[in-house]
Structure formats: structure tokens, C-alpha cells
Scaffold this motif. Structure first.
Motif, PDB file in Angstrom:
ATOM      1  N   ARG A   1       0.843  -1.194   0.000  1.00  0.00           N
ATOM      2  CA  ARG A   1       0.000   0.000   0.000  1.00  0.00           C
ATOM      3  C   ARG A   1       0.882   1.248   0.000  1.00  0.00           C
ATOM      4  N   ARG A   2       0.395   2.262  -0.614  1.00  0.00           N
ATOM      5  CA  ARG A   2       1.132   3.519  -0.689  1.00  0.00           C
ATOM      6  C   ARG A   2       1.210   4.188   0.671  1.00  0.00           C
ATOM      7  N   SER A   3       2.371   4.743   0.958  1.00  0.00           N
ATOM      8  CA  SER A   3       2.549   5.522   2.177  1.00  0.00           C
ATOM      9  C   SER A   3       1.971   6.911   1.952  1.00  0.00           C
ATOM     10  N   HIS A   4       1.305   7.431   2.950  1.00  0.00           N
ATOM     11  CA  HIS A   4       0.712   8.771   2.831  1.00  0.00           C
ATOM     12  C   HIS A   4       1.793   9.845   2.917  1.00  0.00           C
ATOM     13  N   GLY A   5       1.783  10.757   1.994  1.00  0.00           N
ATOM     14  CA  GLY A   5       2.679  11.905   2.044  1.00  0.00           C
ATOM     15  C   GLY A   5       3.939  11.761   1.224  1.00  0.00           C
ATOM     16  N   ASP A   6       4.259  10.551   0.695  1.00  0.00           N
ATOM     17  CA  ASP A   6       5.441  10.397  -0.149  1.00  0.00           C
ATOM     18  C   ASP A   6       5.202   9.253  -1.122  1.00  0.00           C
ATOM     19  N   ASP A   7       6.249   8.865  -1.855  1.00  0.00           N
ATOM     20  CA  ASP A   7       6.078   7.834  -2.877  1.00  0.00           C
ATOM     21  C   ASP A   7       6.501   6.449  -2.405  1.00  0.00           C
ATOM     22  N   ALA A   8       6.663   6.281  -1.090  1.00  0.00           N
ATOM     23  CA  ALA A   8       7.084   4.989  -0.560  1.00  0.00           C
ATOM     24  C   ALA A   8       5.914   4.005  -0.527  1.00  0.00           C
ATOM     25  N   TRP A   9       6.260   2.724  -0.356  1.00  0.00           N
ATOM     26  CA  TRP A   9       5.274   1.650  -0.220  1.00  0.00           C
ATOM     27  C   TRP A   9       5.499   0.962   1.119  1.00  0.00           C
ATOM     28  N   LEU A  10       4.413   0.414   1.693  1.00  0.00           N
ATOM     29  CA  LEU A  10       4.481  -0.364   2.924  1.00  0.00           C
ATOM     30  C   LEU A  10       4.039  -1.789   2.620  1.00  0.00           C
TER      31      LEU A  10
ATOM     32  N   VAL B   1       7.037  -3.070   6.298  1.00  0.00           N
ATOM     33  CA  VAL B   1       8.345  -2.736   5.720  1.00  0.00           C
ATOM     34  C   VAL B   1       8.190  -1.591   4.723  1.00  0.00           C
ATOM     35  N   ARG B   2       8.995  -0.573   4.890  1.00  0.00           N
ATOM     36  CA  ARG B   2       8.924   0.621   4.051  1.00  0.00           C
ATOM     37  C   ARG B   2       9.946   0.510   2.915  1.00  0.00           C
TER      38      ARG B   2
END
Length: 385
Positions: A143-152, A213-214
Motif C-alpha cells: 500500500r502507498r505511504s501517505h505523504g510520499d512515494d514509498a510503499w508499505l 516494511v517501508r
């Protein structure tokens, strides 16, 4: 049609044979004699030799220091690897690198692939899901992390080859919109934990658990069809390993039956022995033909692999290759054990190692029955008439 290999592909085979010529299948303890894994690391000396021979950069583009070759070349080298039971993640590293080159971002490719080709980074892949029976991408959520382009990432991948020895693990996952993505997960990262597993062949595998995991967006491949292509390449490469293993086992059987005498004659001259060996030779040739068909279709340009070569998508050819590889390699090692008699079970003779590896390859990424079912579904969805 021209069925010969290109000069570059043949050169890759020659280089691989030179590197693998010094590999002994019995360099580690027998899996029949140790309670756990036969070793706690891959064959690092061999890994360095593969890098020095430019075999780790085989499928990389010239811009990343590679030869720019196709899946056929990778499978040719894997065939040689299977002959000697090479204890390195050549399949996983080559397949993941090829997927990064084909579907990854230019920035990610430039950052990772040169180091992969030099042997500085070891790659592996989780392709078995939670149980080995369900689609691997469904075992992990992304799932997308809120506020940036990272994934969890959250979930589990079981039976990940040599995960404890890898720097990056390619993990398939399903996104919130249902798409499959591939995350390149560092082995050492907050939220990543590994539980030791041991394969049928005695090698060190792992259950990889991901807990929030980010992963940076640049290390997640979300291109359409990327995971399906990587999964098919991993499966086809497994077929190449099985082919090389089976060819070596049949050669060992030929050598043994040519020397073993009964009633004053080599048992290879007996009709019952010759017929069984001939049947296994036919198995190997069928394994080879279906392997090259699948590898050729996987090498088609992006967006065309599903249409080049026939009405079925490429996964149909991969399923056929895996059906033949799974059943063929099992028949080859069973016949070899039968014709060797009790000698085939001697732990001081290499045949029992090949039998253990063959069983691992037979079941890896789906046994024959699973691919027969998949092929049936494809035939129903794509009528040939």
C-alpha cells in the motif's frame, strides 16, 4: 526455421562450461547425512568466478556493463549450472536483474544492475507465496505511504532460496487496486525477519516475514505484467536447471551400465536396460524442445511476448515446459536409481544428491499437476479453433 544458437549464446555456454568445470557436486556434506542445511552460505568462490567471467551480467544491457542477451542465453547457462548442482542463486539473480532491466525505472536499473553484474549484490526472489500453492503475489500486501512515494509491505513469502545470503529479495505483492507489483526488499531492513528453512536438496531457504516494511518508490516495479513475466522466467529457468541435471544423470547412468557386468556382459547391452535409457533420452529431448519454446517467447519485446509464437499467451508455453520438466526429471532420476541398483543410494556417490535436487526442482514453482490445470484454463479461455 533456424534452430541454432547465436554466436553470443554459444560463447556464453563455453564460458559457463569453463567456470563450472571446477565445481564438484560433493563439495558440501550430503543432505542425507546432515540434520539441517548442508552449508550456511552460497558458493562464494563460484559466485566470484561467475562475475569475473561476465556471466552475472549476461542479461544486462550494455549501458550497465552487460552483454544484453536474452532468456535463451540465461537458460543455456542455467543448463550448465544444473549439471554440477551449482550452489548459487544464478537463476534468481539473473531473472530479477532481467526484470529490473525490462520493467524497472532507469534510475533503479542504473543504481543496481552494474553492481549485480560485478557480483557485489546478490539477488533472490520469493515466488512461493505463503504455502507454495497459492499465487505468490497474494501473500503480501503493498500500500502507498501517505505523504510520499514509498510503499508499505505486509505478509509472508516462504521457501525463498538463500535469502539469508542475499542483499535484496524480490517480493511480489498485490496493491490496493489489485495489481501485482515487485518490491526489491533489502534483507536487512526494519520489519524484515527470516526464519530458517531447509530445501529437499539440503540448501538454506527462508520464510521471509514483512511487517510494515517501508520501501522507496524507486525500488518497487509496478509496470503492467512485470511480475507475471518474472514468474514465468523463474519457472522457465527452473526447467533449464532440470534439463542440465537430467542430462548429467543420464550420462552417469550410461557410464555405469557400460561398465557394470552381469553374466559376462555390460548391462547396457541388455534390451530392458537400453529401452529404459532410450525412454529417458526421449524425455530429455522433449524437455529441451519445450524449454527453448518458452524461453524464446519470453525474449520477445515487451508488449509482444503474449502474442508472438501462437494463440496462447506465453504462460501456456511455460506451463508445457514445466510439465515436461517436472515429470521428465523425476522419471530420469528414478530410472537412474533403478539401473544403478544399490550403488545409486551410496552417499559416497553423487547420484543421490542429484535425486534430491531433482525432487526440489520438480516441485519448485508448481508441480506438473498445477501446470496442467493452468494449461487447461488457458486452453478453455483461448480456443485454438
Amino acid at each position: 526455421m533456424d534452430f541454432t544458437f547465436t554466436e553470443e549464446q554459444q560463447a556464453a555456454v563455453e564460458a559457463a562450461r569453463a567456470v563450472f568445470s571446477g565445481v564438484a557436486p560433493d563439495a558440501v556434506p550430503s543432505p542425507a547425512l546432515v540434520p539441517g542445511a548442508v552449508a550456511d552460505d552460497i558458493d562464494r568462490v563460484l559466485w566470484d568466478r561467475l562475475a569475473a567471467a561476465d556471466l552475472l551480467s549476461l542479461v544486462l544491457g550494455p549501458e550497465h556493463g552487460g552483454a544484453g542477451l536474452d532468456p535463451i542465453a540465461l537458460c543455456l547457462v542455467l543448463r550448465e549450472s544444473g549439471r554440477v548442482l551449482a550452489r548459487v542463486p544464478l537463476l534468481e539473480a539473473g531473472a530479477v536483474a532481467a526484470a529490473v532491466r525490462r520493467f524497472g525505472s532507469p534510475e533503479s536499473a542504473s543504481r543496481l544492475l552494474p553492481r549485480v553484474g560485478r557480483g557485489e549484490i546478490v539477488l533472490t526472489a520469493g515466488a512461493c507465496g505463503r504455502t507454495g500453492h497459492d499465487p505468490a503475489e497474494l501473500a503480501v500486501t503493498a500500500r502507498r505511504s501517505h505523504g510520499d512515494d514509498a510503499w508499505l509491505l505486509d505478509g509472508v513469502q516462504t521457501s525463498v532460496p538463500w535469502a539469508q545470503c542475499a542483499d535484496l529479495i524480490a517480493v511480489p505483492a498485490h496493491a490496493e487496486d489489485g495489481r501485482a507489483v515487485i518490491a526489491l526488499v533489502p534483507r536487512i531492513r526494519e520489519g524484515v525477519s527470516l526464519a530458517e528453512q531447509v530445501s529437499t536438496s539440503g540448501e538454506l531457504f527462508a520464510e521471509v516475514r514483512l511487517d510494515g516494511v517501508r520501501i522507496d518508490g524507486g525500488d518497487v516495479i509496478d509496470a503492467e505484467g512485470a511480475w507475471e513475466w518474472l514468474r514465468d522466467l523463474l519457472t522457465t529457468g527452473t526447467c533449464a536447471l532440470a534439463l542440465g541435471l537430467g542430462e548429467r544423470v543420464l550420462s552417469m547412468t550410461s557410464e555405469y551400465t557400460g561398465k557394470r557386468e552381469q553374466f559376462g556382459f555390460p548391462i547396457a547391452t541388455f534390451q530392458a536396460v537400453a529401452v529404459q535409457a532410450a525412454d529417458r533420452y526421449i524425455d530429455l529431448r522433449a524437455m529441451e524442445a519445450t524449454l527453448w519454446q518458452a524461453a524464446w517467447r519470453l525474449g520477445a519485446p515487451a508488449g509482444q511476448s503474449g502474442t508472438v509464437g501462437g494463440p496462447l499467451p506465453v504462460s501456456g508455453d511455460v506451463a508445457v515446459a514445466k510439465i515436461w520438466a517436472s515429470e521428465g526429471v523425476r522419471r530420469v532420476v528414478q530410472t537412474a536409481q533403478h539401473l544403478h541398483g544399490g550403488f545409486g543410494a551410496d552417499t559416497e556417490y553423487a547420484l543421490h544428491r542429484y535425486h534430491a535436487w531433482a525432487k526440489q526442482l520438480e516441485l519448485s514453482l508448481g508441480p506438473a499437476a498445477a501446470h496442467e490445470e493452468a494449461l487447461g484454463d488457458l486452453l478453455a479461455a483461448h480456443p485454438l479453433g
